[in-house]
Motif scaffolding. Structure first.
Motif, mmCIF file in Angstrom:
data_model
loop_
_atom_site.group_PDB
_atom_site.id
_atom_site.type_symbol
_atom_site.label_atom_id
_atom_site.label_comp_id
_atom_site.label_asym_id
_atom_site.label_seq_id
_atom_site.Cartn_x
_atom_site.Cartn_y
_atom_site.Cartn_z
ATOM 1 N N ALA A 118 0.856 -1.188 0.000
ATOM 2 C CA ALA A 118 0.000 0.000 0.000
ATOM 3 C C ALA A 118 0.888 1.232 0.000
ATOM 4 O O ALA A 118 1.943 1.249 0.639
ATOM 5 C CB ALA A 118 -0.908 0.004 1.222
ATOM 6 N N LEU A 119 0.463 2.240 -0.719
ATOM 7 C CA LEU A 119 1.205 3.499 -0.802
ATOM 8 C C LEU A 119 0.216 4.642 -0.606
ATOM 9 O O LEU A 119 -0.798 4.714 -1.299
ATOM 10 C CB LEU A 119 1.872 3.611 -2.184
ATOM 11 C CG LEU A 119 2.667 4.885 -2.469
ATOM 12 C CD1 LEU A 119 3.903 4.966 -1.579
ATOM 13 C CD2 LEU A 119 3.072 4.930 -3.947
ATOM 14 N N ILE A 120 0.500 5.513 0.357
ATOM 15 C CA ILE A 120 -0.383 6.642 0.645
ATOM 16 C C ILE A 120 0.413 7.928 0.570
ATOM 17 O O ILE A 120 1.476 8.034 1.175
ATOM 18 C CB ILE A 120 -0.994 6.552 2.066
ATOM 19 C CG1 ILE A 120 -1.513 5.146 2.375
ATOM 20 C CG2 ILE A 120 -2.100 7.582 2.243
ATOM 21 C CD1 ILE A 120 -2.125 5.007 3.768
ATOM 22 N N ALA A 121 -0.109 8.912 -0.151
ATOM 23 C CA ALA A 121 0.465 10.255 -0.115
ATOM 24 C C ALA A 121 -0.662 11.257 0.044
ATOM 25 O O ALA A 121 -1.440 11.477 -0.884
ATOM 26 C CB ALA A 121 1.282 10.544 -1.375
ATOM 27 N N GLY A 122 -0.764 11.794 1.255
ATOM 28 C CA GLY A 122 -1.692 12.886 1.533
ATOM 29 C C GLY A 122 -0.830 14.025 2.041
ATOM 30 O O GLY A 122 0.123 14.414 1.376
ATOM 31 N N GLY A 150 7.760 13.486 -1.231
ATOM 32 C CA GLY A 150 6.706 13.312 -2.228
ATOM 33 C C GLY A 150 5.311 13.589 -1.706
ATOM 34 O O GLY A 150 4.341 13.510 -2.457
ATOM 35 N N SER A 151 5.204 13.926 -0.429
ATOM 36 C CA SER A 151 3.902 14.175 0.196
ATOM 37 C C SER A 151 3.366 15.563 -0.127
ATOM 38 O O SER A 151 4.049 16.391 -0.753
ATOM 39 C CB SER A 151 4.059 14.065 1.712
ATOM 40 O OG SER A 151 4.873 15.142 2.186
ATOM 41 N N GLY A 152 2.163 15.845 0.344
ATOM 42 C CA GLY A 152 1.584 17.177 0.190
ATOM 43 C C GLY A 152 2.422 18.244 0.875
ATOM 44 O O GLY A 152 2.606 19.339 0.330
ATOM 45 N N PHE A 153 2.931 17.925 2.078
ATOM 46 C CA PHE A 153 3.824 18.891 2.726
ATOM 47 C C PHE A 153 5.046 19.134 1.861
ATOM 48 O O PHE A 153 5.457 20.272 1.648
ATOM 49 C CB PHE A 153 4.278 18.422 4.117
ATOM 50 C CG PHE A 153 5.440 19.259 4.613
ATOM 51 C CD1 PHE A 153 5.231 20.526 5.112
ATOM 52 C CD2 PHE A 153 6.754 18.806 4.494
ATOM 53 C CE1 PHE A 153 6.292 21.332 5.509
ATOM 54 C CE2 PHE A 153 7.822 19.605 4.886
ATOM 55 C CZ PHE A 153 7.589 20.863 5.398
ATOM 56 N N TRP A 154 5.626 18.055 1.388
ATOM 57 C CA TRP A 154 6.871 18.135 0.611
ATOM 58 C C TRP A 154 6.670 19.023 -0.612
ATOM 59 O O TRP A 154 7.491 19.878 -0.931
ATOM 60 C CB TRP A 154 7.266 16.711 0.224
ATOM 61 C CG TRP A 154 8.635 16.502 -0.321
ATOM 62 C CD1 TRP A 154 9.754 16.150 0.380
ATOM 63 C CD2 TRP A 154 9.036 16.574 -1.700
ATOM 64 N NE1 TRP A 154 10.811 16.006 -0.488
ATOM 65 C CE2 TRP A 154 10.411 16.260 -1.753
ATOM 66 C CE3 TRP A 154 8.363 16.863 -2.875
ATOM 67 C CZ2 TRP A 154 11.112 16.232 -2.949
ATOM 68 C CZ3 TRP A 154 9.066 16.849 -4.074
ATOM 69 C CH2 TRP A 154 10.430 16.534 -4.099
ATOM 70 N N ILE A 155 5.551 18.841 -1.312
ATOM 71 C CA ILE A 155 5.258 19.635 -2.504
ATOM 72 C C ILE A 155 4.988 21.092 -2.122
ATOM 73 O O ILE A 155 5.557 22.017 -2.700
ATOM 74 C CB ILE A 155 4.059 19.028 -3.269
ATOM 75 C CG1 ILE A 155 4.420 17.641 -3.807
ATOM 76 C CG2 ILE A 155 3.603 19.955 -4.397
ATOM 77 C CD1 ILE A 155 3.227 16.857 -4.354
ATOM 78 N N SER A 268 -5.012 11.974 -0.870
ATOM 79 C CA SER A 268 -5.491 12.943 -1.867
ATOM 80 C C SER A 268 -4.388 13.355 -2.837
ATOM 81 O O SER A 268 -4.645 13.556 -4.025
ATOM 82 C CB SER A 268 -6.052 14.179 -1.171
ATOM 83 O OG SER A 268 -5.061 14.767 -0.354
ATOM 84 N N VAL A 269 -3.161 13.486 -2.371
ATOM 85 C CA VAL A 269 -2.083 13.927 -3.258
ATOM 86 C C VAL A 269 -1.830 12.894 -4.347
ATOM 87 O O VAL A 269 -1.683 13.223 -5.527
ATOM 88 C CB VAL A 269 -0.793 14.199 -2.445
ATOM 89 C CG1 VAL A 269 0.426 14.314 -3.350
ATOM 90 C CG2 VAL A 269 -0.973 15.472 -1.625
ATOM 91 N N LEU A 270 -1.836 11.629 -3.962
ATOM 92 C CA LEU A 270 -1.564 10.567 -4.932
ATOM 93 C C LEU A 270 -2.766 10.327 -5.849
ATOM 94 O O LEU A 270 -2.630 10.295 -7.082
ATOM 95 C CB LEU A 270 -1.190 9.288 -4.175
ATOM 96 C CG LEU A 270 -0.614 8.120 -4.964
ATOM 97 C CD1 LEU A 270 0.516 8.562 -5.873
ATOM 98 C CD2 LEU A 270 -0.117 7.045 -3.997
ATOM 99 N N VAL A 271 -3.958 10.191 -5.262
ATOM 100 C CA VAL A 271 -5.133 9.780 -6.039
ATOM 101 C C VAL A 271 -5.731 10.937 -6.833
ATOM 102 O O VAL A 271 -6.077 10.788 -8.005
ATOM 103 C CB VAL A 271 -6.189 9.159 -5.100
ATOM 104 C CG1 VAL A 271 -7.484 8.862 -5.858
ATOM 105 C CG2 VAL A 271 -5.634 7.879 -4.467
#
Lengths: 335, 335
Positions: A118-122, A150-155, A268-271
């Motif tokens: 599983a991979l999650i990026a929010g 790669g997360s929302g914070f990171w972006i 949300s960031v990934l999907v």
């Protein structure tokens, strides 16, 4: 009737569902953020109990028939589970409260299988290797300061840095007017030419004050500015390609640990952000996925229900999973 | 006798010097950090006043003869200057208090010229273009979250991230035992094989708790671990090469704005960390400097004295500058 309550206690919203052993939805509820770390333990408990109370509201529901209550959430707090237990007792629910991690619940939202990744990026970024239906290995999820590439914070952080650099004589980017506009600041050069800060635009000082007044993790709110300029601004593209590369590296590490089984993706960031960008951006991620086709899911609520039923000895195979997924996802419409 | 008091109010220490118009040192003092942002305004005022009181202590000193008091510091606070003025009145000094920026003072510590560039990398990173002896343009200095690339924070942050990544299955680095040792944590794999965190070494959890308990800017304390492994660890080298590249980019931007005059460099990371690494690391920085030879200085105290004397109409040329620099730097030895 055998019934379980499943809760997905996220950072921005909490959802609860009451289902029986056939996967039928008997009730559902929704409340504010129920994550003990981001909402605080008291607020988080109140949100969870509010969502459960709504799920128990349909006529004919017997709170005493609930066999278990499973709460899926990240992080934790010593006051969280005891608070939920007290609230449940007041509602007439005497079932034990179980916890599941957000990654395990997300995985089980996308598949009936018990092994995979599983991979999650929010706001953050985390990956998990699932074996026997539970977490065997976590990768990243180490937070905004020390991980979460790669997360929302990171972006959002890189968006803010690019804008500060632009105002400081660095490369020009369309992210600058977008961020200043989002904060109600600007324009960069007032018509009267007034206002400079040691030779720099005065708006830079105002921007720095506004951004440092935020909790750092709140920079994630600026991630959508990069997605909005994808393909139209070199610096936005650089940030997004960097985020995809980081998420691809995370996924590659996961798949080297566990190459079998489905790949469930969420956040949300990934999907909603990365995957819709299409192959010009997502190619490294798809390459890291290998022969696994990413299964996107909206949240961990279906999975929380799967894990709750399994904990009561109910076998959740392909067929029951499909019923459960359709029923739980239908929870947006009141029954 | 005409005399001025000059103060360099830094983050970790405050130094004061009493000099006359011939550049002679009449007294000196030293106290704790006097920067209003990092020490807090009350503590900072107390440090500044303590250093001044020591500088006025030699027999025969007349506080009433002091013509001006110049405090060089970064940042600021509304209570800072009024607090210093009250403390001076109690010491019998009736002269006005002036402020100079840390970059202008550092530049004037390295040269009598009034035009050129200054580059500082300590906990933060900032550059300045100096014209007519004052700041014409600042570059960076926008803080740990939004700027300061190549600074002590920047290096220490990447050290911490590299170690977290190593413990999470990423590339192995000698920074890991170094950081764990510095924090009194570890070893990575206990002899009994006990303690894992979702499939990862338990020490990762302990490390994350320790690092998130710090104020982020305190990660700068781990920068020396990278310097200590220079040339002996690929990840340490990558961090250091990255820091030099960032500082070279900052310097390049400064020199494109102002290509004339000397280049004065300061800050512990740059002077004690980067420059001693030698050309294998510093080549990009020297290239960005062009034909300017970097003049390293320890702090801004000499420059504060230069600026204080100039404010009183004293011409500080090459000869007086040399006297002043020797006298002020001799302030380490009591007179």
């Amino acid at each position: 009737m055998r019934a379980v309550i499943a809760i997905d206690a996220g950072g921005t919203s909490t959802r609860a569902v009451l289902v029986d052993q056939h996967g039928r939805r008997l009730g559902s509820g929704r409340a504010a953020g129920g994550n003990p770390t981001s909402a605080g333990p008291a607020e988080a408990v109140a949100a969870v109990i509010s969502a459960i109370e709504q799920a128990l509201r349909p006529a004919g529901t017997d709170p005493g028939a609930v066999e278990t209550v499973l709460v899926a959430h990240a992080g934790g707090h010593d006051d969280y589970q005891p608070g939920i237990e007290r609230g449940l007792a007041a509602l007439g629910v005497r079932a034990p409260v179980q916890r599941a991690g957000d990654v395990a619940a997300l995985f089980a939202s996308g598949t009936h299988e018990r092994r995979g990744t599983a991979l999650i990026a929010g706001t953050g970024a985390i990956g998990g290797v699932i074996r026997d239906g539970g977490i065997a290995r976590t990768v990243d999820g180490t937070g905004w300061l020390l991980g979460d590439a790669g997360s929302g914070f990171w972006i959002g952080h890189l968006v803010a840095r690019a804008v500060v650099d632009d105002l400081d004589g660095g490369p020009s980017t369309a992210l600058t007017p977008a961020l200043l506009d989002a904060l109600g600041l600007g324009p960069v050069a007032p018509a009267d030419g007034a206002g400079v800060l040691d030779g720099r635009p005065a708006v830079l000082g105002a921007l720095l004050r506004r951004l440092y007044a935020l909790r750092p993790v709140q920079l994630s709110r600026f991630a959508p500015l990069a997605f909005g300029l994808a393909g139209r601004d070199p610096l936005a593209d650089e940030v997004l390609h960097g985020a995809v590369a980081a998420l691809a590296a995370l996924l590659g590490r996961l798949r080297r640990i566990e190459g079998e089984g489905p790949l469930v993706v969420g956040g949300s960031v990934l999907v909603e952000g990365v995957l819709p960008l299409g192959p010009a951006f997502t190619a490294p991620l798809l390459e890291a996925a290998g022969d696994a086709v990413p299964v996107p899911v909206a949240d961990g609520l279906v999975g929380a229900a799967v894990l709750a039923l399994r904990s009561q000895g109910v076998e959740v195979g392909e067929r029951l999973f499909a019923v459960l997924a359709a029923e739980v996802r239908g929870a947006e419409q009141p029954r």
